[in-house]
Enzyme design. Structure first.
Site, PDB file in Angstrom:
ATOM      1  CB  SER A 110      10.420  26.560  19.706  1.00  0.00           C
ATOM      2  OG  SER A 110      11.428  27.427  19.269  1.00  0.00           O
ATOM      3  CG  ASP A 148      15.920  27.547  25.607  1.00  0.00           C
ATOM      4  OD1 ASP A 148      16.608  27.684  24.582  1.00  0.00           O
ATOM      5  OD2 ASP A 148      14.684  27.411  25.588  1.00  0.00           O
ATOM      6  CG  HIS A 174      14.938  25.573  22.347  1.00  0.00           C
ATOM      7  ND1 HIS A 174      14.349  26.705  22.883  1.00  0.00           N
ATOM      8  CD2 HIS A 174      14.367  25.416  21.117  1.00  0.00           C
ATOM      9  CE1 HIS A 174      13.483  27.211  22.023  1.00  0.00           C
ATOM     10  NE2 HIS A 174      13.468  26.445  20.943  1.00  0.00           N
TER      11      HIS A 174
END
EC number: 3.1.1.85
Length: 264
Positions: A87, A214, A241
């Protein structure tokens, strides 16, 4: 180890484990490197440096922008390492690979985008601006609740979402809550940084792992990314995610053979 540096450079907390090629692991926004605890045993054939980003976990804040963070990390970590970022951590690792190509042997981005913010005028998929604005406003009101909400969004879509959220929360809360200024810095990076024009500078082997479900980095990002012989894409069909939490076995099946090229 704790990376101690000159007084003008704040301390970064780096937990180094295992033996083998150097592998750097960078976490995402609102959390800390404890999220990678389930991977410790699985990655023991590598010398893994689990980093708390500036102002997160046990690391002190570092004022400045993404480049400032990258500079501090480069000084604290071994050269010629493989950098893996999840991320926001993927954004940091990508910037490092662009700015310090001789320091970084390979790049892994996990559920990450070179431009997290949706750009409607370019039909670029991403996080709607109002979502990041909402988190920014909530930070000053209730920090723990804001982070918990963000963890819930990260697991959304996964069949094991409830368990994933609990696991993420339990791991993250074992360390101090992030510094409020660092959270704002991170949100600004997610909001403003666009590395797309610079991606052609990345010539190292690059593994990109995506979750088809996601909610923060939509699956439509992947087809718009550059392709080349040194780039490998893996789309995990049922992951959201946080694929290394929800689908650790499939995640390891993606990274283990790819990492093997650095063992020679």
């Amino acid at each position: 180890m704790n990376a101690t540096t000159p007084a003008h450079r704040p301390q970064l907390h780096i937990d180094t484990r295992g033996q083998g090629p150097d592998l750097v692991m960078l976490h995402g926004w609102g959390v800390n490197s404890a999220v990678f605890t389930p991977l410790h045993e699985q990655l023991s054939e590598y010398r893994v440096h689990y980093v708390d980003l500036p102002g997160f976990g046990l690391s002190q804040p570092i004022a400045g922008d993404l480049s400032t963070w990258v500079d501090a990390l480069i000084h604290a970590l071994p050269a010629n390492a493989i950098w893996a970022g999840w991320s926001l951590g993927g954004l940091v690792a990508t910037q490092a690979a662009i700015r310090y190509p001789s320091h970084i042997q390979g790049l892994i981005t996990i559920a990450s985008s070179p431009c997290f913010m949706a750009r409607e005028e370019e039909a670029w998929p991403g996080i709607p601006p109002q979502v990041l604005s909402m988190f920014g406003e909530q930070l000053g009101q209730n920090l723990p609740k804001t982070i918990e909400r963000f963890l819930a969004i990260q697991a959304m879509g996964s069949e094991t979402a409830k368990d994933d959220i609990k696991q993420l929360r339990d791991l993250v809360l074992a360390r101090p809550l992030p510094d409020a200024a660092a959270l704002t810095q991170g949100l600004d990076m997610l909001n403003q940084i666009d590395l797309r024009p610079q991606l052609s500078a990345i010539q190292q082997p690059w593994l990109r792992i995506w979750g088809r479900l996601d909610g923060l980095v939509p699956k439509r990002v992947q087809p718009q990314m550059p392709t080349a012989n040194h780039i490998t894409d893996v789309m995990l069909a049922k992951a959201s995610h946080a694929p290394f939490v929800s689908h650790m076995e499939e995640f390891l099946q993606a990274i283990t053979p790819w990492l093997a090229q650095f063992k020679d």
